[in-house]
Design a protein around this motif. Structure first.
Motif, PDB file in Angstrom:
ATOM      1  N   ARG A  40      12.870  -1.382  -2.477  1.00 28.22           N
ATOM      2  CA  ARG A  40      14.197  -0.704  -1.842  1.00 28.22           C
ATOM      3  C   ARG A  40      15.301  -1.113  -2.611  1.00 28.22           C
ATOM      4  NH1 ARG A  40      12.226   4.633  -0.907  1.00 28.22           N
ATOM      5  NH2 ARG A  40      11.535   4.772   1.066  1.00 28.22           N
ATOM      6  N   THR A  41      15.125  -2.505  -2.602  1.00 29.31           N
ATOM      7  CA  THR A  41      16.446  -3.169  -2.670  1.00 29.31           C
ATOM      8  C   THR A  41      17.233  -2.912  -4.290  1.00 29.31           C
ATOM      9  OG1 THR A  41      15.588  -5.202  -3.572  1.00 29.31           O
ATOM     10  CG2 THR A  41      15.900  -5.065  -1.282  1.00 29.31           C
ATOM     11  N   TYR A  42      16.315  -2.261  -5.223  1.00 24.71           N
ATOM     12  CA  TYR A  42      16.777  -2.131  -6.437  1.00 24.71           C
ATOM     13  C   TYR A  42      17.493  -0.681  -6.659  1.00 24.71           C
ATOM     14  CZ  TYR A  42      14.422  -6.423  -7.720  1.00 24.71           C
ATOM     15  OH  TYR A  42      14.135  -7.831  -7.650  1.00 24.71           O
ATOM     16  N   ASP A  43      18.399  -0.644  -7.373  1.00 20.90           N
ATOM     17  CA  ASP A  43      19.030   0.684  -7.757  1.00 20.90           C
ATOM     18  C   ASP A  43      18.550   1.199  -9.054  1.00 20.90           C
ATOM     19  OD1 ASP A  43      21.006   2.752  -8.491  1.00 20.90           O
ATOM     20  OD2 ASP A  43      22.712   1.657  -7.712  1.00 20.90           O
TER      21      ASP A  43
ATOM     22  N   GLY B 266       0.849  -1.356  -0.018  1.00 11.61           N
ATOM     23  CA  GLY B 266      -0.008   0.144   0.002  1.00 11.61           C
ATOM     24  C   GLY B 266       0.778   1.344  -0.163  1.00 11.61           C
ATOM     25  N   GLU B 267       2.193   1.367  -0.280  1.00 11.57           N
ATOM     26  CA  GLU B 267       2.771   2.490  -0.325  1.00 11.57           C
ATOM     27  C   GLU B 267       2.901   3.071  -1.606  1.00 11.57           C
ATOM     28  OE1 GLU B 267       4.416   4.116   1.998  1.00 11.57           O
ATOM     29  OE2 GLU B 267       4.220   2.667   3.585  1.00 11.57           O
ATOM     30  N   VAL B 268       2.498   4.435  -1.758  1.00 13.23           N
ATOM     31  CA  VAL B 268       2.703   5.188  -2.860  1.00 13.23           C
ATOM     32  C   VAL B 268       4.211   5.494  -3.281  1.00 13.23           C
ATOM     33  CG1 VAL B 268       1.759   6.969  -4.263  1.00 13.23           C
ATOM     34  CG2 VAL B 268       0.334   6.006  -2.673  1.00 13.23           C
ATOM     35  N   VAL B 269       4.539   4.968  -4.538  1.00  9.91           N
ATOM     36  CA  VAL B 269       5.960   5.113  -4.768  1.00  9.91           C
ATOM     37  C   VAL B 269       5.999   5.768  -6.032  1.00  9.91           C
ATOM     38  CG1 VAL B 269       6.992   3.034  -3.612  1.00  9.91           C
ATOM     39  CG2 VAL B 269       6.156   2.822  -5.849  1.00  9.91           C
ATOM     40  N   VAL B 270       7.015   6.508  -6.399  1.00 11.73           N
ATOM     41  CA  VAL B 270       7.419   7.441  -7.523  1.00 11.73           C
ATOM     42  C   VAL B 270       7.967   6.277  -8.673  1.00 11.73           C
ATOM     43  CG1 VAL B 270       8.163   9.481  -8.510  1.00 11.73           C
ATOM     44  CG2 VAL B 270       7.363   9.490  -6.215  1.00 11.73           C
ATOM     45  N   SER B 271       7.231   6.152  -9.710  1.00 18.57           N
ATOM     46  CA  SER B 271       7.787   5.390 -10.838  1.00 18.57           C
ATOM     47  C   SER B 271       7.116   5.537 -12.144  1.00 18.57           C
ATOM     48  CB  SER B 271       7.832   3.789 -10.319  1.00 18.57           C
ATOM     49  OG  SER B 271       8.122   3.038 -11.465  1.00 18.57           O
ATOM     50  N   HIS B 272       7.618   5.628 -13.011  1.00 16.36           N
ATOM     51  CA  HIS B 272       7.039   5.664 -14.522  1.00 16.36           C
ATOM     52  C   HIS B 272       6.284   4.574 -14.981  1.00 16.36           C
ATOM     53  CE1 HIS B 272       6.490   5.661 -19.001  1.00 16.36           C
ATOM     54  NE2 HIS B 272       6.099   6.686 -18.757  1.00 16.36           N
ATOM     55  N   ASP B 273       6.940   3.152 -14.427  1.00 20.24           N
ATOM     56  CA  ASP B 273       6.460   2.099 -14.958  1.00 20.24           C
ATOM     57  C   ASP B 273       5.847   1.280 -14.022  1.00 20.24           C
ATOM     58  OD1 ASP B 273       8.274   1.855 -17.566  1.00 20.24           O
ATOM     59  OD2 ASP B 273       9.683   2.575 -16.093  1.00 20.24           O
ATOM     60  N   ARG B 274       4.819   0.462 -14.527  1.00 19.46           N
ATOM     61  CA  ARG B 274       4.006  -0.088 -13.185  1.00 19.46           C
ATOM     62  C   ARG B 274       4.956  -1.314 -12.771  1.00 19.46           C
ATOM     63  NH1 ARG B 274       1.456   0.187 -18.161  1.00 19.46           N
ATOM     64  NH2 ARG B 274       1.654  -1.893 -18.545  1.00 19.46           N
ATOM     65  N   GLY B 275       5.830  -1.558 -13.377  1.00 15.84           N
ATOM     66  CA  GLY B 275       6.980  -2.672 -12.901  1.00 15.84           C
ATOM     67  C   GLY B 275       8.352  -2.322 -12.599  1.00 15.84           C
ATOM     68  N   LEU B 276       9.152  -3.110 -12.316  1.00 17.99           N
ATOM     69  CA  LEU B 276      10.519  -2.472 -12.314  1.00 17.99           C
ATOM     70  C   LEU B 276      11.168  -2.428 -13.750  1.00 17.99           C
ATOM     71  CD1 LEU B 276      11.648  -5.034  -9.657  1.00 17.99           C
ATOM     72  CD2 LEU B 276      11.410  -2.399  -9.460  1.00 17.99           C
ATOM     73  N   ASN B 277      11.794  -1.517 -14.310  1.00 14.91           N
ATOM     74  CA  ASN B 277      12.156  -1.093 -15.701  1.00 14.91           C
ATOM     75  C   ASN B 277      13.544  -1.872 -15.917  1.00 14.91           C
ATOM     76  OD1 ASN B 277      13.096  -0.254 -17.659  1.00 14.91           O
ATOM     77  ND2 ASN B 277      12.168   1.818 -17.721  1.00 14.91           N
ATOM     78  N   PRO B 278      13.467  -2.860 -16.854  1.00 15.79           N
ATOM     79  CA  PRO B 278      14.669  -3.434 -16.871  1.00 15.79           C
ATOM     80  C   PRO B 278      15.906  -2.513 -17.550  1.00 15.79           C
ATOM     81  CG  PRO B 278      13.097  -4.641 -17.777  1.00 15.79           C
ATOM     82  CD  PRO B 278      12.431  -3.486 -17.534  1.00 15.79           C
TER      83      PRO B 278
ATOM     84  N   THR C 115      20.780   5.167  -6.092  1.00 17.62           N
ATOM     85  CA  THR C 115      19.494   5.882  -6.072  1.00 17.62           C
ATOM     86  C   THR C 115      18.472   4.772  -6.078  1.00 17.62           C
ATOM     87  OG1 THR C 115      20.598   7.789  -7.112  1.00 17.62           O
ATOM     88  CG2 THR C 115      18.151   7.520  -6.989  1.00 17.62           C
ATOM     89  N   ARG C 116      17.401   4.970  -5.073  1.00 14.99           N
ATOM     90  CA  ARG C 116      16.214   4.051  -4.963  1.00 14.99           C
ATOM     91  C   ARG C 116      15.051   4.712  -5.405  1.00 14.99           C
ATOM     92  NH1 ARG C 116      19.136  -0.493  -4.079  1.00 14.99           N
ATOM     93  NH2 ARG C 116      21.134   0.420  -3.212  1.00 14.99           N
ATOM     94  N   ILE C 117      14.276   3.940  -5.821  1.00 10.99           N
ATOM     95  CA  ILE C 117      12.697   4.554  -5.978  1.00 10.99           C
ATOM     96  C   ILE C 117      12.125   5.210  -4.842  1.00 10.99           C
ATOM     97  CG2 ILE C 117      10.160   3.914  -6.757  1.00 10.99           C
ATOM     98  CD1 ILE C 117      11.624   1.500  -8.319  1.00 10.99           C
ATOM     99  N   PRO C 118      11.766   6.543  -4.842  1.00 10.87           N
ATOM    100  CA  PRO C 118      11.363   7.052  -3.663  1.00 10.87           C
ATOM    101  C   PRO C 118       9.918   6.824  -3.453  1.00 10.87           C
ATOM    102  CG  PRO C 118      11.534   8.640  -5.464  1.00 10.87           C
ATOM    103  CD  PRO C 118      12.130   7.172  -5.865  1.00 10.87           C
ATOM    104  N   THR C 119       9.298   7.241  -2.430  1.00 10.10           N
ATOM    105  CA  THR C 119       7.911   7.175  -1.936  1.00 10.10           C
ATOM    106  C   THR C 119       7.505   8.733  -2.218  1.00 10.10           C
ATOM    107  OG1 THR C 119       8.461   7.715   0.258  1.00 10.10           O
ATOM    108  CG2 THR C 119       8.137   5.520  -0.224  1.00 10.10           C
ATOM    109  N   LEU C 120       6.160   8.751  -2.333  1.00 11.00           N
ATOM    110  CA  LEU C 120       5.562  10.142  -2.555  1.00 11.00           C
ATOM    111  C   LEU C 120       5.802  10.940  -1.400  1.00 11.00           C
ATOM    112  CD1 LEU C 120       4.070  12.146  -4.584  1.00 11.00           C
ATOM    113  CD2 LEU C 120       2.017  11.012  -3.556  1.00 11.00           C
TER     114      LEU C 120
END
Length: 306
Positions: free
Chosen positions: A83-86, A44-56, A109-114
């Motif tokens: 958080r484990t992904y750079d 349920g955390e709102v995260v900042v990401s353009h892709d719906r999934g991890l971008n390869p 750098t990590r994917i941030p939360t809103l």
């Protein structure tokens, strides 16, 4: 509101997209609006990401290996897993790397939360910058995100809890989410994103899965009239789809027109001359330069470190 100078994904031509370093750079430079995209994790955390999934092309695991396509959907990962992904360096051999060859990498750098983005803005002392938040939902891939109403409810909860409701606009290609925003937060502006070329999201003669049942054929084949009928306050088309006549029509209906994604100075100048109300750009530095040359008042920077 005057002209809206928006940093697309924080200004992804300059620094890693949708990251705190990119947003800090945009705040330090001076923009009117931080444009960003959000998803919701399994917990349920709102995260900042353009892709719906991890971008390869962006996400590397703890071993430094880029994830394999298609990349796990964020809705199926907990925040601690995300958080484990750079995401601080583009995969060197990718088309993305060729497109933004000058982007400065920020490894680690990590994917941030809103919430973290809102905290960065508070830290900067910038009380005027706005947020243009896109809901990353694809009606054709319902398993890759929360359902529209649940997504909007969670997003608005974070925005309201952080007390940024009066500085946020919600945008989407999936107009269903915008309908729910209008129901749940009627004072919050909604921007209806459209694309008429390539993999189009709208058609002028029928409703599509993206348009929440709204059919431009019932509104004279006009996207501005359709968006007005849907309750929108902003039309946000691809810049290649607009004309002076369409902009004039939108303005006549009381809609603002904010075009995406404009990265070349000549195109920026042409859009300003056509009378758009705002431009979303990967190069906010260039957009500042062109807007300044056109006599547009530029927003002040508020230097901050991520």
């Amino acid at each position: 509101m005057g002209f809206d100078l928006e940093a697309h994904r924080g200004g992804r031509a300059l620094l890693p997209e949708n990251t705190l370093p990119a947003f800090a750079n945009a705040l330090s430079m001076g923009v009117d609006t931080l444009e960003l995209d959000v998803g919701v994790t399994a917990d349920g955390e709102v995260v900042v990401s353009h892709d719906r999934g991890l971008n390869p092309d962006l996400a590397r695991d703890a071993r430094g290996i880029y994830v394999r396509p298609p990349g796990a959907p964020l809705v199926k990962l907990r925040l601690d897993e995300v958080r484990t992904y750079d995401v601080g360096q583009i995969r060197p051999d990718s088309a993305y790397a060729k497109q933004f060859s000058d982007q400065r990498a920020v490894p680690g750098t990590r994917i941030p939360t809103l919430r973290e983005l809102f905290a960065l803005v508070r830290k900067s002392g910038n009380t005027g910058v706005r947020f243009n938040i896109e809901t990353k939902i694809d009606p054709n891939r319902p398993d890759e995100s929360l359902a529209p109403q649940a997504f909007v409810t969670r997003l608005l909860s974070v925005i309201e809890d952080e007390k940024f409701s009066d500085r946020v606009m919600i945008q989407s290609f999936d107009w269903r989410t915008l309908q729910f925003v209008q129901q749940q937060a009627p004072k919050m502006p909604t921007a209806y994103l459209t694309l008429q070329r390539g993999t189009s999201t709208v058609a002028l003669d029928k409703a599509t899965p993206w348009t929440a049942g709204f059919n431009p054929a019932f509104h004279g084949g006009s996207l501005p009239r359709t968006i007005k009928a849907a309750g929108g306050s902003v039309w946000s088309p691809h810049f290649g789809d607009v004309t002076a006549a369409l902009i004039s029509e939108a303005h006549g209906l009381g809609l603002r027109v904010v075009v995406w994604t404009v990265n070349k100075p000549d195109d920026m100048a042409r859009m300003i001359e056509l009378g758009v109300d705002g431009i979303i750009s990967d190069r906010p530095d260039l957009l500042r330069q062109v807007a300044g040359e056109k006599g547009i008042a530029l927003p002040a920077g508020t230097p901050v470190a991520p």
